[in-house]
Design an enzyme around this catalytic site. Structure first.
Site, PDB file in Angstrom:
ATOM      1  N   HIS A 111      -1.757  -4.646   6.637  1.00 24.44           N
ATOM      2  CA  HIS A 111      -1.298  -3.434   5.555  1.00 24.44           C
ATOM      3  C   HIS A 111      -1.757  -3.633   4.337  1.00 24.44           C
ATOM      4  O   HIS A 111      -1.679  -2.380   3.767  1.00 24.44           O
ATOM      5  CB  HIS A 111       0.359  -3.620   5.630  1.00 24.44           C
ATOM      6  CG  HIS A 111       0.953  -3.124   6.822  1.00 24.44           C
ATOM      7  ND1 HIS A 111       0.870  -3.678   8.023  1.00 24.44           N
ATOM      8  CD2 HIS A 111       1.580  -1.978   7.404  1.00 24.44           C
ATOM      9  CE1 HIS A 111       1.642  -3.261   9.065  1.00 24.44           C
ATOM     10  NE2 HIS A 111       1.994  -2.134   8.566  1.00 24.44           N
TER      11      HIS A 111
ATOM     12  N   ASN B  30       1.801   0.810   1.043  1.00 27.75           N
ATOM     13  CA  ASN B  30       1.999   1.703   2.310  1.00 27.75           C
ATOM     14  C   ASN B  30       2.875   2.888   2.050  1.00 27.75           C
ATOM     15  O   ASN B  30       3.792   2.739   1.488  1.00 27.75           O
ATOM     16  CB  ASN B  30       2.380   0.616   3.409  1.00 27.75           C
ATOM     17  CG  ASN B  30       1.446  -0.567   3.465  1.00 27.75           C
ATOM     18  OD1 ASN B  30       1.778  -1.613   3.560  1.00 27.75           O
ATOM     19  ND2 ASN B  30       0.357  -0.250   4.027  1.00 27.75           N
TER      20      ASN B  30
ATOM     21  N   ASP C 131       8.438  -5.973   8.284  1.00 27.37           N
ATOM     22  CA  ASP C 131       8.220  -4.854   8.804  1.00 27.37           C
ATOM     23  C   ASP C 131       8.120  -4.883  10.495  1.00 27.37           C
ATOM     24  O   ASP C 131       7.384  -4.084  11.035  1.00 27.37           O
ATOM     25  CB  ASP C 131       7.324  -3.706   8.331  1.00 27.37           C
ATOM     26  CG  ASP C 131       7.272  -2.409   8.498  1.00 27.37           C
ATOM     27  OD1 ASP C 131       8.499  -1.863   8.937  1.00 27.37           O
ATOM     28  OD2 ASP C 131       6.577  -1.755   8.522  1.00 27.37           O
TER      29      ASP C 131
ATOM     30  N   LEU D 208      -1.170   2.635  11.814  1.00 29.34           N
ATOM     31  CA  LEU D 208      -0.275   1.452  11.764  1.00 29.34           C
ATOM     32  C   LEU D 208       1.163   1.823  12.197  1.00 29.34           C
ATOM     33  O   LEU D 208       1.502   2.967  11.597  1.00 29.34           O
ATOM     34  CB  LEU D 208      -0.443   0.801  10.487  1.00 29.34           C
ATOM     35  CG  LEU D 208      -1.794  -0.444  10.434  1.00 29.34           C
ATOM     36  CD1 LEU D 208      -1.656  -0.632   8.876  1.00 29.34           C
ATOM     37  CD2 LEU D 208      -1.827  -1.212  11.359  1.00 29.34           C
TER      38      LEU D 208
ATOM     39  N   THR E 251       4.193   6.244  10.668  1.00 30.48           N
ATOM     40  CA  THR E 251       4.662   6.323  12.184  1.00 30.48           C
ATOM     41  C   THR E 251       5.959   7.172  12.450  1.00 30.48           C
ATOM     42  O   THR E 251       6.083   7.349  13.623  1.00 30.48           O
ATOM     43  CB  THR E 251       4.794   4.973  12.886  1.00 30.48           C
ATOM     44  OG1 THR E 251       4.359   5.020  14.374  1.00 30.48           O
ATOM     45  CG2 THR E 251       5.972   4.307  12.795  1.00 30.48           C
TER      46      THR E 251
ATOM     47  N   ARG F 240      -5.381   8.376 -14.352  1.00 26.89           N
ATOM     48  CA  ARG F 240      -4.832   9.566 -15.035  1.00 26.89           C
ATOM     49  C   ARG F 240      -3.437   9.853 -14.242  1.00 26.89           C
ATOM     50  O   ARG F 240      -2.762  10.840 -14.623  1.00 26.89           O
ATOM     51  CB  ARG F 240      -5.631  10.902 -15.012  1.00 26.89           C
ATOM     52  CG  ARG F 240      -6.880  10.675 -16.018  1.00 26.89           C
ATOM     53  CD  ARG F 240      -7.563  12.199 -16.219  1.00 26.89           C
ATOM     54  NE  ARG F 240      -8.446  11.866 -16.969  1.00 26.89           N
ATOM     55  CZ  ARG F 240      -9.938  11.605 -16.284  1.00 26.89           C
ATOM     56  NH1 ARG F 240     -10.167  11.365 -15.265  1.00 26.89           N
ATOM     57  NH2 ARG F 240     -10.932  11.486 -17.217  1.00 26.89           N
TER      58      ARG F 240
ATOM     59  N   HIS G 234       7.795   5.913   1.503  1.00 28.03           N
ATOM     60  CA  HIS G 234       7.237   7.246   2.210  1.00 28.03           C
ATOM     61  C   HIS G 234       7.149   8.256   1.387  1.00 28.03           C
ATOM     62  O   HIS G 234       7.658   9.268   1.639  1.00 28.03           O
ATOM     63  CB  HIS G 234       7.932   7.077   3.598  1.00 28.03           C
ATOM     64  CG  HIS G 234       7.636   6.132   4.646  1.00 28.03           C
ATOM     65  ND1 HIS G 234       6.595   6.255   5.695  1.00 28.03           N
ATOM     66  CD2 HIS G 234       8.539   5.049   4.767  1.00 28.03           C
ATOM     67  CE1 HIS G 234       6.711   5.300   6.131  1.00 28.03           C
ATOM     68  NE2 HIS G 234       7.584   4.303   5.902  1.00 28.03           N
TER      69      HIS G 234
END
Length: 363
Positions: A241, A210, A265, A297, A131, A218, A186
């Site tokens: 999540h 997340n 979170d 989310l 987000t 691999r 992230h």
């Protein structure tokens, strides 16, 4: 006042059958349970919980109001729900907002419940932005390093989440050298990029699974390296999540216990209204999940006491494992010792649970 605790979590261990004498709102003495008749019996008593990823609470977001009063209001909202210590989190934003949040964290650094500051972004991989506003995402730079150095110079604990594949590892090493917890998140880093980041000073991973690509046979990527590493890692246990089975897999995959902790979170809706504004968009609770206008989310609508219950009830952890994930392990990530309950501990700094691990009011 006498409180009978069937189980008391203190110093990283469960003590059984303890009688606490409370005078003027503070523990005066603790003894083995005897023949005394308690005024209150609780199945489980623990230090108020610890959360290293708190974007907001009580209707307030750090990004929307990066001020000392906002940090106090967020901490108060979570304290009312059983979380006694938080790391307020400012997510991707302009440098001015992040610097204001840093000054606010310095102003409240000695106040109860304030552990420091978590800077989540803006140095992220746009492909794994979640987000976060893509227009405010940018490479790690000297300005952010100076903010972290200033916080650390004032004795403020810092956790900073960044994507290692888009960050200069020399700057990452400088962040780690300050004593800040550098956390990878992230991110779409390859396994090789992730290992290089660990060597440069990354010591944690932000919300496992997340905003990370799935690992394959691999291509283990950031997730595979994270699970195999000795680094700390946070995980959201709201059942939205991360699927419960995937939480179990993550915990079993770690090389040892004591590395993975729960994070909420949490956004402004925890202890507050069912919606708020972020980046000019309305974020609202829908079927227990927080979603933005795109249906993605956007943080979580869960508190740490509920997370603890989820770990026992849905993940199937032993009580002491779940307690550690919500108290001592996040503290260890910041270099803090386990909390002790003893003479002088305030009743307001404790949280009680029933036999089903639902939170009980004791004050």
């Amino acid at each position: 006042m006498l409180i009978q605790a069937d189980r008391l979590w203190t110093g990283g261990a469960l003590a059984r059958d303890r009688l606490l004498r409370v005078d003027d709102g503070r523990v005066a003495a603790i003894a083995a349970g005897g023949d005394a008749t308690p005024d209150l019996r609780v199945p489980l008593l623990a230090p108020a919980l610890t959360d290293l990823q708190v974007n907001g609470g009580g209707g307030v977001m750090v990004n929307s109001d990066p001020s000392p009063d906002a940090l106090r209001a967020i901490a108060a909202a979570h304290r009312a729900l059983g979380t006694g210590a938080i790391l307020p989190t400012v997510i991707t934003d302009t440098a001015n907002v992040i610097e204001a949040a840093a000054e606010a964290a310095i102003a409240v650094r000695d106040e109860p419940g304030q552990l420091g500051l978590h800077v989540e972004g803006p140095h992220l991989n746009v492909a794994r932005k979640g987000t976060h506003d893509p227009d405010r995402i940018r490479p790690l730079d000297e300005r952010t390093v100076r903010v972290v150095e200033r916080l650390r110079a004032h004795g403020v604990a810092v956790k900073i989440t960044l994507a290692p594949e888009v960050s200069d590892l020399q700057l990452v090493a400088r962040l780690a050298a300050t004593g800040a917890v550098v956390s990878a998140g992230h991110s779409a880093a390859t396994a090789e990029e992730t290992r290089a980041a660990l060597a440069a000073g990354v010591s944690c991973f932000t919300h496992l699974y997340n905003a990370m690509p799935p690992m394959t046979s691999r291509a283990p990527g950031i997730l595979g390296v994270a699970l195999n590493s000795d680094a700390f890692a946070g995980i959201i246990v709201d059942g939205i999540h991360v699927d419960w089975d995937m939480v179990r897999i993550a915990l079993r995959a770690r090389p040892r216990r004591g590395l993975t902790f729960a994070v909420s979170d949490a956004m402004a809706t925890v202890g507050g209204p069912d919606h708020f504004t972020l980046y000019g968009q309305t974020i609202a609770v829908r079927d227990g999940a927080l979603v933005n206008a795109e249906g993605s989310l956007a943080g979580a609508h869960v508190d740490m006491a509920t997370s603890l219950r989820n770990l026992v009830r849905h993940v199937g952890l032993k009580e002491e494992e779940a307690l550690a994930m919500c108290t001592d392990i996040p503290r260890a990530c910041l270099g803090l010792p386990p909390q002790q309950i003893g003479a002088g501990t305030a009743l307001a700094d404790l949280v009680a649970f029933d036999d089903d691990h639902g939170r009980l009011e004791i004050a």
